[in-house]
Design a protein around this motif. Structure first.
Motif, PDB file in Angstrom:
ATOM      1  N   UNK A 173      -4.533 -13.416   3.198  1.00  9.58           N
ATOM      2  CA  UNK A 173      -3.772 -13.478   1.953  1.00  9.58           C
ATOM      3  C   UNK A 173      -3.578 -12.100   1.337  1.00  9.58           C
ATOM      4  N   UNK A 174      -4.546 -11.209   1.548  1.00 10.14           N
ATOM      5  CA  UNK A 174      -4.477  -9.871   0.964  1.00 10.14           C
ATOM      6  C   UNK A 174      -4.961  -8.839   1.974  1.00 10.14           C
ATOM      7  N   UNK A 175      -4.041  -8.188   2.675  1.00 12.25           N
ATOM      8  CA  UNK A 175      -2.587  -8.294   2.559  1.00 12.25           C
ATOM      9  C   UNK A 175      -2.088  -9.568   3.243  1.00 12.25           C
ATOM     10  N   UNK A 176      -0.880 -10.029   2.887  1.00 11.88           N
ATOM     11  CA  UNK A 176      -0.354 -11.255   3.498  1.00 11.88           C
ATOM     12  C   UNK A 176       0.032 -11.014   4.962  1.00 11.88           C
ATOM     13  N   UNK A 182      -0.216 -11.649  21.362  1.00 11.56           N
ATOM     14  CA  UNK A 182      -0.563 -12.051  20.009  1.00 11.56           C
ATOM     15  C   UNK A 182       0.115 -11.087  19.043  1.00 11.56           C
ATOM     16  N   UNK A 183       0.958 -11.632  18.170  1.00  9.28           N
ATOM     17  CA  UNK A 183       1.680 -10.813  17.192  1.00  9.28           C
ATOM     18  C   UNK A 183       1.072 -11.006  15.811  1.00  9.28           C
ATOM     19  N   UNK A 184       0.867  -9.905  15.103  1.00  9.54           N
ATOM     20  CA  UNK A 184       0.403  -9.917  13.721  1.00  9.54           C
ATOM     21  C   UNK A 184       1.511  -9.321  12.867  1.00  9.54           C
ATOM     22  N   UNK A 185       1.897 -10.029  11.816  1.00  8.13           N
ATOM     23  CA  UNK A 185       3.046  -9.605  11.015  1.00  8.13           C
ATOM     24  C   UNK A 185       2.736  -9.655   9.525  1.00  8.13           C
TER      25      UNK A 185
END
Length: 172
Positions: free
Chosen positions: A42-45, A128-131
């Motif tokens: 959530x932080x950061x989203x 695996x993608x993190x966005x």
């Protein structure tokens, strides 16, 4: 050793939502169906999803560096199937528009999430993608989410936890 069929069968017992991830790349829309989408932070989203190494769409989206995620509603089973079909014009016959981030958003989705790719990691036969989420909004419809469970698409009954339990309902 665990074989692929057993892994798929057992993990298929865990229901997942279905999204379309889409981006403009080279002046053309590119998109694909994903059911490995989740919130990470959530932080950061931050959100994540997995793309198969065999995907011909993921390289276009990765190259774009940003994209829109459309959370599909129960009435969008055909959209899901269209974006899961290899070699097809996935946007043909599908209503969509460009969201604030400049990428395709599927009309009628439950929500839209604009993202910037932060990192991607090769993990087995997937990436695996993190966005990072840059903007998000919900649709105006009142339908429930499209759910993938045990190899087919379903709807979730909106009963409260304390109400009599009903099973997931197949979507045709």
């Amino acid at each position: 050793m665990i074989d692929n069929l057993t892994m798929r069968r057992v993990l298929g017992h865990y229901p997942t939502g279905v999204v379309v991830i889409a981006a403009m790349s080279g002046g053309e829309p590119h998109g694909f169906t994903v059911n490995s989408f989740t919130s990470v932070s959530l932080d950061p989203p931050i959100v994540s999803f997995c793309a198969a190494h065999t995907s011909s769409t993921w390289p276009h989206i990765r190259e774009a560096g940003s994209f829109t995620i459309s959370l599909l509603s129960v009435g969008q089973a055909e959209v899901c199937r269209s974006f899961a079909t290899k070699g097809a014009d996935r946007f043909a016959g599908v209503d969509w528009s460009l969201k604030g981030g400049g990428h395709p958003a599927i009309t009628g989705a439950l929500a839209w999430i604009d993202c910037v790719l932060e990192a991607s990691h090769v993990v087995g036969d997937h990436e695996l993608a993190l966005a990072r989420v840059t903007a998000l909004t919900t649709g105006e419809g009142d339908s429930g989410p499209l759910v993938f469970h045990r190899g087919s698409l379903h709807r979730v009954c909106a009963d409260a936890l304390h109400a009599p339990c009903r099973t997931l309902q197949p979507v045709s």
